[in-house]
Design a protein around this motif. Structure first.
Motif, PDB file in Angstrom:
ATOM      1  N   LEU A  65       1.303  -1.044   0.402  1.00 39.65           N
ATOM      2  CA  LEU A  65      -0.062   0.181  -0.017  1.00 39.65           C
ATOM      3  C   LEU A  65       0.465   0.978  -0.264  1.00 39.65           C
ATOM      4  CD1 LEU A  65      -3.050   0.992   0.357  1.00 39.65           C
ATOM      5  CD2 LEU A  65      -2.858   0.784   2.345  1.00 39.65           C
ATOM      6  N   LYS A  66       1.999   1.317   0.551  1.00 42.13           N
ATOM      7  CA  LYS A  66       2.992   2.174   0.540  1.00 42.13           C
ATOM      8  C   LYS A  66       3.201   2.524  -0.863  1.00 42.13           C
ATOM      9  CE  LYS A  66       4.746   0.918   4.537  1.00 42.13           C
ATOM     10  NZ  LYS A  66       6.350   0.430   5.932  1.00 42.13           N
ATOM     11  N   SER A  67       2.782   1.655  -1.891  1.00 37.83           N
ATOM     12  CA  SER A  67       3.663   2.711  -3.333  1.00 37.83           C
ATOM     13  C   SER A  67       2.518   2.152  -3.881  1.00 37.83           C
ATOM     14  CB  SER A  67       5.105   1.474  -4.261  1.00 37.83           C
ATOM     15  OG  SER A  67       4.490  -0.204  -3.591  1.00 37.83           O
ATOM     16  N   ASN A  68       1.595   1.480  -3.811  1.00 34.59           N
ATOM     17  CA  ASN A  68       0.246   1.844  -4.025  1.00 34.59           C
ATOM     18  C   ASN A  68      -1.043   2.177  -3.430  1.00 34.59           C
ATOM     19  OD1 ASN A  68       0.555   0.180  -6.924  1.00 34.59           O
ATOM     20  ND2 ASN A  68       1.619  -0.843  -4.826  1.00 34.59           N
ATOM     21  N   PRO A  69      -1.479   3.809  -2.756  1.00 38.17           N
ATOM     22  CA  PRO A  69      -1.720   4.073  -1.269  1.00 38.17           C
ATOM     23  C   PRO A  69      -3.233   4.094  -1.791  1.00 38.17           C
ATOM     24  CG  PRO A  69      -0.454   5.640  -3.399  1.00 38.17           C
ATOM     25  CD  PRO A  69       0.146   4.711  -3.178  1.00 38.17           C
ATOM     26  N   SER A  70      -3.353   4.004  -3.557  1.00 41.99           N
ATOM     27  CA  SER A  70      -5.066   3.744  -4.014  1.00 41.99           C
ATOM     28  C   SER A  70      -5.559   2.597  -4.991  1.00 41.99           C
ATOM     29  CB  SER A  70      -5.396   5.080  -4.949  1.00 41.99           C
ATOM     30  OG  SER A  70      -4.797   6.564  -4.392  1.00 41.99           O
TER      31      SER A  70
ATOM     32  N   SER B 266      -9.994  -4.574  15.828  1.00 40.89           N
ATOM     33  CA  SER B 266      -9.635  -3.767  15.356  1.00 40.89           C
ATOM     34  C   SER B 266     -10.964  -2.577  14.727  1.00 40.89           C
ATOM     35  CB  SER B 266      -8.471  -3.558  14.817  1.00 40.89           C
ATOM     36  OG  SER B 266      -6.716  -4.828  15.368  1.00 40.89           O
ATOM     37  N   TRP B 267     -11.491  -2.658  15.536  1.00 41.65           N
ATOM     38  CA  TRP B 267     -12.772  -1.151  14.850  1.00 41.65           C
ATOM     39  C   TRP B 267     -11.992  -0.552  14.520  1.00 41.65           C
ATOM     40  CZ3 TRP B 267     -14.902  -5.735  14.018  1.00 41.65           C
ATOM     41  CH2 TRP B 267     -15.212  -6.761  15.262  1.00 41.65           C
ATOM     42  N   ASP B 268     -11.772   0.315  14.847  1.00 40.06           N
ATOM     43  CA  ASP B 268     -10.638   1.695  14.518  1.00 40.06           C
ATOM     44  C   ASP B 268     -10.195   1.741  13.034  1.00 40.06           C
ATOM     45  OD1 ASP B 268     -11.895   3.138  16.511  1.00 40.06           O
ATOM     46  OD2 ASP B 268     -11.538   3.323  18.019  1.00 40.06           O
ATOM     47  N   THR B 269      -9.047   0.899  13.448  1.00 36.36           N
ATOM     48  CA  THR B 269      -8.914   0.576  12.484  1.00 36.36           C
ATOM     49  C   THR B 269      -9.383   0.258  10.967  1.00 36.36           C
ATOM     50  OG1 THR B 269      -6.462  -0.260  13.470  1.00 36.36           O
ATOM     51  CG2 THR B 269      -6.456  -0.566  10.747  1.00 36.36           C
ATOM     52  N   ALA B 270     -10.175  -0.639  11.183  1.00 32.17           N
ATOM     53  CA  ALA B 270     -11.098  -0.854   9.627  1.00 32.17           C
ATOM     54  C   ALA B 270     -11.907   0.090   9.089  1.00 32.17           C
ATOM     55  CB  ALA B 270     -12.519  -2.228  10.161  1.00 32.17           C
ATOM     56  N   ILE B 271     -11.976   0.680  10.491  1.00 33.68           N
ATOM     57  CA  ILE B 271     -13.239   2.324  10.211  1.00 33.68           C
ATOM     58  C   ILE B 271     -12.434   3.040   9.033  1.00 33.68           C
ATOM     59  CG2 ILE B 271     -14.058   4.213  10.765  1.00 33.68           C
ATOM     60  CD1 ILE B 271     -15.327   2.083  13.110  1.00 33.68           C
ATOM     61  N   ASN B 272     -11.230   2.914   9.615  1.00 32.81           N
ATOM     62  CA  ASN B 272     -10.294   3.925   8.689  1.00 32.81           C
ATOM     63  C   ASN B 272     -10.272   3.523   6.975  1.00 32.81           C
ATOM     64  OD1 ASN B 272     -10.335   5.884  10.706  1.00 32.81           O
ATOM     65  ND2 ASN B 272      -8.473   4.978  11.428  1.00 32.81           N
ATOM     66  N   TYR B 273      -9.996   2.134   7.415  1.00 32.35           N
ATOM     67  CA  TYR B 273      -9.885   1.911   5.767  1.00 32.35           C
ATOM     68  C   TYR B 273     -10.969   1.675   4.571  1.00 32.35           C
ATOM     69  CZ  TYR B 273      -5.002  -0.455   6.890  1.00 32.35           C
ATOM     70  OH  TYR B 273      -3.782  -0.391   6.607  1.00 32.35           O
ATOM     71  N   TYR B 274     -12.346   0.953   5.403  1.00 30.29           N
ATOM     72  CA  TYR B 274     -13.492   1.619   4.803  1.00 30.29           C
ATOM     73  C   TYR B 274     -13.725   2.599   4.456  1.00 30.29           C
ATOM     74  CZ  TYR B 274     -13.675  -3.125   6.145  1.00 30.29           C
ATOM     75  OH  TYR B 274     -13.796  -4.764   6.032  1.00 30.29           O
TER      76      TYR B 274
ATOM     77  N   LYS C 140     -14.271   4.526   0.679  1.00 30.59           N
ATOM     78  CA  LYS C 140     -15.914   5.542   0.583  1.00 30.59           C
ATOM     79  C   LYS C 140     -15.424   6.851  -0.870  1.00 30.59           C
ATOM     80  CE  LYS C 140     -17.755   5.525   4.293  1.00 30.59           C
ATOM     81  NZ  LYS C 140     -18.734   6.351   5.472  1.00 30.59           N
ATOM     82  N   GLN C 141     -14.332   7.344  -0.049  1.00 36.60           N
ATOM     83  CA  GLN C 141     -14.191   8.556  -0.379  1.00 36.60           C
ATOM     84  C   GLN C 141     -13.283   8.286  -1.387  1.00 36.60           C
ATOM     85  OE1 GLN C 141     -10.866   9.752   3.160  1.00 36.60           O
ATOM     86  NE2 GLN C 141     -12.728  10.363   4.039  1.00 36.60           N
ATOM     87  N   LEU C 142     -12.831   7.516  -2.038  1.00 40.32           N
ATOM     88  CA  LEU C 142     -11.633   6.759  -3.208  1.00 40.32           C
ATOM     89  C   LEU C 142     -13.051   6.373  -4.156  1.00 40.32           C
ATOM     90  CD1 LEU C 142      -8.366   5.103  -2.391  1.00 40.32           C
ATOM     91  CD2 LEU C 142      -8.816   6.812  -3.278  1.00 40.32           C
ATOM     92  N   LYS C 143     -13.867   5.417  -4.146  1.00 41.06           N
ATOM     93  CA  LYS C 143     -15.111   4.857  -4.643  1.00 41.06           C
ATOM     94  C   LYS C 143     -16.229   5.007  -4.027  1.00 41.06           C
ATOM     95  CE  LYS C 143     -16.616   1.144  -7.557  1.00 41.06           C
ATOM     96  NZ  LYS C 143     -16.038   0.334  -8.862  1.00 41.06           N
ATOM     97  N   PRO C 144     -17.083   6.277  -3.918  1.00 48.11           N
ATOM     98  CA  PRO C 144     -18.276   7.152  -3.287  1.00 48.11           C
ATOM     99  C   PRO C 144     -19.510   5.835  -3.695  1.00 48.11           C
ATOM    100  CG  PRO C 144     -17.766   8.371  -4.536  1.00 48.11           C
ATOM    101  CD  PRO C 144     -16.331   7.090  -4.891  1.00 48.11           C
ATOM    102  N   SER C 145     -18.946   5.466  -5.363  1.00 48.20           N
ATOM    103  CA  SER C 145     -20.564   4.253  -5.820  1.00 48.20           C
ATOM    104  C   SER C 145     -20.674   2.771  -4.993  1.00 48.20           C
ATOM    105  CB  SER C 145     -20.934   4.527  -7.114  1.00 48.20           C
ATOM    106  OG  SER C 145     -19.383   4.385  -7.656  1.00 48.20           O
ATOM    107  N   GLU C 146     -19.643   2.385  -4.240  1.00 50.68           N
ATOM    108  CA  GLU C 146     -19.514   0.697  -4.564  1.00 50.68           C
ATOM    109  C   GLU C 146     -20.405   0.633  -3.101  1.00 50.68           C
ATOM    110  OE1 GLU C 146     -19.066  -2.696  -3.898  1.00 50.68           O
ATOM    111  OE2 GLU C 146     -18.572  -1.779  -5.864  1.00 50.68           O
ATOM    112  N   ALA C 147     -21.754  -0.290  -3.298  1.00 50.16           N
ATOM    113  CA  ALA C 147     -21.930  -0.676  -2.011  1.00 50.16           C
ATOM    114  C   ALA C 147     -21.627  -1.069  -0.757  1.00 50.16           C
ATOM    115  CB  ALA C 147     -23.458  -1.097  -2.261  1.00 50.16           C
ATOM    116  N   ASN C 148     -20.537  -2.235  -1.422  1.00 47.19           N
ATOM    117  CA  ASN C 148     -20.358  -3.436  -0.046  1.00 47.19           C
ATOM    118  C   ASN C 148     -18.788  -2.687   0.287  1.00 47.19           C
ATOM    119  OD1 ASN C 148     -20.215  -6.311  -0.422  1.00 47.19           O
ATOM    120  ND2 ASN C 148     -19.280  -6.365  -2.272  1.00 47.19           N
TER     121      ASN C 148
END
Length: 231
Positions: free
Chosen positions: A44-49, A66-74, A78-86
């Motif tokens: 992810l460091k070299s492919n951040p998106s 690790s709920w806070d970590t998972a929340i941040n990833y998801y 949402k920011q990168l692809k705001p139309s993905e239901a999953n």
């Protein structure tokens, strides 16, 4: 010529990077999550998106509670692809799990966002099965004073019935079981077995007999029925 030389020098790095992702993905699918995580993090460091890498890391964090970590990833997904239901479904799920671990006062402030996340998943994918299950669970478990509603849970169960009859019967049985209408739940689970016949259908009926109706023999019989069907 210079551009060609740069591309030539970078090509091995690109190949190595992709192979590291493939290795991590293989470990993930083998459920070796602790081994997969650092490889994904490095990738992810070299492919951040890279959406799939972020999603895998969110899934691993969720499995590790690790709920806070998972929340941040998801949230990033949402920011990168705001139309993905999953992404909304998974975000709502881990947010809901975190709400179970905080104070009741703080949890109340999170409920609306949990619910809105599941509803947003349905906006982007009207056929999303899991989001409806999540909303059913939310509405039956919440007290009425903060938005709980059996009728709303039944509404989503009816929608499941139209999309997937087996999920419709299972969800209605789950609602009836939650509200201690065990005989009615038994009928719904039997209908699910008739329509779907999956292990989940038999297991839910067996659990009802064993854990709620105090009949371990019937529970055992149901599991034997499934075993014989498979054989």
């Amino acid at each position: 010529m210079k551009q060609l030389l740069v591309a030539f020098l970078l090509f091995p790095l690109m190949i190595w990077s992709q192979s590291s992702f493939d290795a991590a993905e293989k470990l993930f699918k083998e459920e070796k999550f602790d081994q997969a995580r650092p490889i994904f993090e490095n990738f992810l460091k070299s492919n951040p998106s890279n959406l799939k890498t972020i999603e895998y890391l969110g899934d691993i964090a969720g499995r590790n509670k690790s709920w806070d970590t998972a929340i941040n990833y998801y949230k990033k997904l949402k920011q990168l692809k705001p139309s993905e239901a999953n992404y909304y479904f998974k975000y709502g799920g881990v947010l809901g799990m975190k709400a179970r671990q905080v104070s009741k006062f703080k949890a109340l402030g999170m409920i609306d966002e949990v619910k809105e996340s599941f509803e947003k998943a349905l906006v982007f994918n009207p056929k999303h099965i899991e989001a409806r299950w999540a909303l059913i669970e939310l509405y039956i478990q919440l007290p009425g004073i903060v938005g709980g509603s059996e009728s709303k849970a039944i509404k989503y169960s009816n929608e499941l019935m139209r999309l997937s009859p087996v999920d419709g019967y299972l969800s209605r049985g789950h609602i009836d079981e939650y509200f201690k209408r065990y005989k009615v739940a038994e009928q719904q689970y039997r209908k699910a077995i008739t329509v779907g016949g999956s292990k989940v259908c038999y297991q839910m009926l067996a659990n009802l007999y064993k854990n709620k109706m105090g009949d371990p023999e019937k529970s055992k019989s149901v599991l034997e029925e499934y075993k014989n069907k498979k054989g």
